[in-house]
Design an enzyme around this catalytic site. Structure first.
Site, PDB file in Angstrom:
ATOM      1  N   MET A 149    -128.876  -8.994  30.958  1.00  0.00           N
ATOM      2  CA  MET A 149    -129.642 -10.239  31.064  1.00  0.00           C
ATOM      3  C   MET A 149    -130.914  -9.966  31.864  1.00  0.00           C
ATOM      4  SD  MET A 149    -128.686 -13.891  32.867  1.00  0.00           S
ATOM      5  CE  MET A 149    -127.405 -14.365  31.732  1.00  0.00           C
ATOM      6  N   TYR A 189    -127.464 -11.800  37.894  1.00  0.00           N
ATOM      7  CA  TYR A 189    -127.890 -10.894  36.821  1.00  0.00           C
ATOM      8  C   TYR A 189    -126.919  -9.744  36.602  1.00  0.00           C
ATOM      9  CZ  TYR A 189    -132.043 -13.705  37.018  1.00  0.00           C
ATOM     10  OH  TYR A 189    -132.899 -14.764  37.001  1.00  0.00           O
ATOM     11  N   ASP A 195    -121.177   1.692  20.375  1.00  0.00           N
ATOM     12  CA  ASP A 195    -121.639   1.909  19.002  1.00  0.00           C
ATOM     13  C   ASP A 195    -122.793   2.904  18.983  1.00  0.00           C
ATOM     14  OD1 ASP A 195    -122.418   1.753  16.349  1.00  0.00           O
ATOM     15  OD2 ASP A 195    -122.180  -0.421  16.256  1.00  0.00           O
ATOM     16  N   ASP A 210    -121.068 -11.939  35.531  1.00  0.00           N
ATOM     17  CA  ASP A 210    -120.887 -12.188  36.956  1.00  0.00           C
ATOM     18  C   ASP A 210    -120.257 -13.561  37.187  1.00  0.00           C
ATOM     19  OD1 ASP A 210    -122.993 -14.174  36.957  1.00  0.00           O
ATOM     20  OD2 ASP A 210    -124.481 -12.618  37.309  1.00  0.00           O
ATOM     21  N   TYR A 223    -127.262 -16.300  26.692  1.00  0.00           N
ATOM     22  CA  TYR A 223    -126.192 -17.309  26.586  1.00  0.00           C
ATOM     23  C   TYR A 223    -125.809 -17.545  25.129  1.00  0.00           C
ATOM     24  CZ  TYR A 223    -127.183 -18.729  31.460  1.00  0.00           C
ATOM     25  OH  TYR A 223    -127.362 -18.758  32.814  1.00  0.00           O
ATOM     26  N   HIS A 247    -115.304  -2.409  15.000  1.00  0.00           N
ATOM     27  CA  HIS A 247    -116.613  -1.768  15.109  1.00  0.00           C
ATOM     28  C   HIS A 247    -117.709  -2.822  14.925  1.00  0.00           C
ATOM     29  CE1 HIS A 247    -119.668   1.263  13.302  1.00  0.00           C
ATOM     30  NE2 HIS A 247    -119.897   1.062  14.581  1.00  0.00           N
TER      31      HIS A 247
END
Length: 159
Positions: A79, A136, A69, A30, A118, A22
């Site tokens: 992103m 993206y 969650d 990608d 990143y 959890h």
């Protein structure tokens, strides 16, 4: 062959998703993302591959077994497009539909600036690289717990 498991999910991916706890995070990225070098810095330490799938299809498979969650505001993140944080490319709109369908409700993505993404990805449990050719197509998902009331209780055993 396993029943009721998306056939896209290979043994390595299933192991990682099951081993996550959890609050752990998984990156689905990608084909342009530096998956191998980033994945070396994650908990798992190696990239997982779903090369035959685009990002939305991989997300559908991952979220078929991974609960998001429910204790955080944004369990799904994307992103940002460089220079236009509000832009939603087609790949992100398609991914949003997969997330909403998996959750059974609207679960909007939060956005993360490219370089912050990143750095955040390096802290994830694992990175799953897809064959997504569109830019993206990079996402982070925070694992939750399955609070399904009809789930068998391990203490009661199974039939």
């Amino acid at each position: 062959m396993l029943k009721n498991i998306d056939p896209l999910l290979n043994p390595d991916v299933l192991y990682a998703l099951c081993a996550m706890g959890h609050g752990d995070e998984v990156v689905v990225c990608d084909a342009n993302f530096p998956a191998d070098s980033v994945a070396r810095q994650t908990v798992l330490g190696k990239v997982l591959r779903l090369d035959g799938a685009n990002a939305p299809r991989a997300i559908r498979a991952v979220l078929s077994v991974l609960p998001l969650d429910s204790f955080v505001d944004h369990p799904a993140e994307r992103m940002e497009v460089v220079g236009d944080a509000d832009a939603l490319p087609a790949v992100q709109r398609e991914a949003q539909r997969e997330v909403d369908h998996a959750e059974g409700r609207s679960t909007p993505f939060a956005s993360i600036e490219r370089f912050a993404f990143y750095e955040r990805a390096k802290q994830a449990y694992c990175v799953i690289a897809t064959g997504e050719a569109r830019g993206y197509g990079c996402f982070i998902f925070k694992k939750g717990v399955d609070l399904a009331p009809d789930a068998p209780n391990a203490a009661e055993g199974t039939r």
